[in-house]
Write a protein that holds these residues in place. Structure first.
Motif, short mmCIF file in Angstrom:
data_model
loop_
_atom_site.label_atom_id
_atom_site.label_comp_id
_atom_site.label_asym_id
_atom_site.label_seq_id
_atom_site.Cartn_x
_atom_site.Cartn_y
_atom_site.Cartn_z
N ARG A 48 0.78 -1.13 -0.37
CA ARG A 48 0.28 0.30 0.40
C ARG A 48 0.57 1.00 -0.16
O ARG A 48 1.88 1.08 0.52
N GLY A 49 0.46 2.29 -1.27
CA GLY A 49 1.17 3.96 -0.77
C GLY A 49 1.11 3.95 -2.37
O GLY A 49 0.41 4.04 -2.81
N GLU A 50 2.05 5.22 -2.64
CA GLU A 50 2.44 5.63 -3.35
C GLU A 50 3.15 5.99 -3.70
O GLU A 50 4.47 6.19 -3.25
N SER A 51 3.21 5.61 -5.46
CA SER A 51 4.89 5.95 -6.02
C SER A 51 5.04 6.82 -7.29
O SER A 51 3.49 6.96 -7.72
N SER A 52 5.59 7.22 -6.95
CA SER A 52 5.90 8.93 -8.25
C SER A 52 6.95 9.62 -8.32
O SER A 52 8.11 8.50 -8.21
N THR A 57 6.33 5.80 -0.83
CA THR A 57 6.15 5.61 0.19
C THR A 57 5.20 4.17 0.36
O THR A 57 4.36 4.83 -0.22
N THR A 58 6.08 3.34 -0.59
CA THR A 58 4.89 2.09 -0.01
C THR A 58 5.78 1.29 0.98
O THR A 58 6.40 1.63 1.66
#
Length: 175
Positions: A48-52, A57-58
């Motif tokens: 779960r998290g955000e990746s760009s 932030t996973t």
């Protein structure tokens, strides 16, 4: 198949144990070829998290051991591209039964006649053919003509996400 040529995209990526179990008994040679080719799914990791481009932030939410958890004599799922699954099945039909896939042929109408199904087929040139068959099986995906005409729901849902499936070799990875 209404497609003019075999699929070349990965699309689906997994064949699950219950399907493999049926395949093992119906077509053991195809099963063994798929088993040899595929990567076996022994666990599943959920993140779960955000990746760009700017941040990543996973975090690992869960790791699920899959091997032997399917209630099947086949202990793992097989990870292989949909086009390879289709290739194994197509080759098996041709080699074992002398059956080839008719391409550019679509079902236009069908009717259950009790002891058989009357099916109207249209080829890529617009020619029509009527076939009487014991069974009609809709293997035409999420937008199945067969399922829609039988008024059967497809309880799946679309995901508002982008995915990338790549079929490639990466140096340093042992499979």
């Amino acid at each position: 198949d209404k497609a003019l040529k075999p699929m070349e995209l990965a699309k689906a990526s997994t064949v699950w144990p219950r399907t493999l179990e049926l395949l093992k008994y119906a077509h053991p040679t195809i099963f063994e070829e798929m088993k040899e080719y595929s990567v076996k799914v022994s666990n599943l990791s959920l993140h779960r998290g955000e990746s760009s481009e700017k941040k990543k932030t996973t975090g690992l939410m869960a790791k699920i051991e899959m091997e032997g958890k399917f209630g099947s004599e086949i202990e793992t799922a097989f990870c292989l591209e949909q086009f390879m699954t289709e290739r194994f099945l197509r080759n098996g039909l041709e080699q074992r039964y002398g059956i080839s896939i008719e391409r550019g042929t679509a079902v236009k109408h069908f009717q259950d006649m009790g002891s058989y199904v009357r099916v109207e087929l249209q080829d890529s040139n617009g020619g029509m053919e009527v076939v009487h068959t014991k069974y009609l099986i809709g293997c035409d995906g999420a937008h199945s003509f067969t399922r829609k005409n039988l008024n059967l729901n497809y309880p799946g849902e679309a995901f508002d996400s982008d995915f990338l499936i790549s079929h490639c070799k990466i140096d340093g990875i042992p499979f």
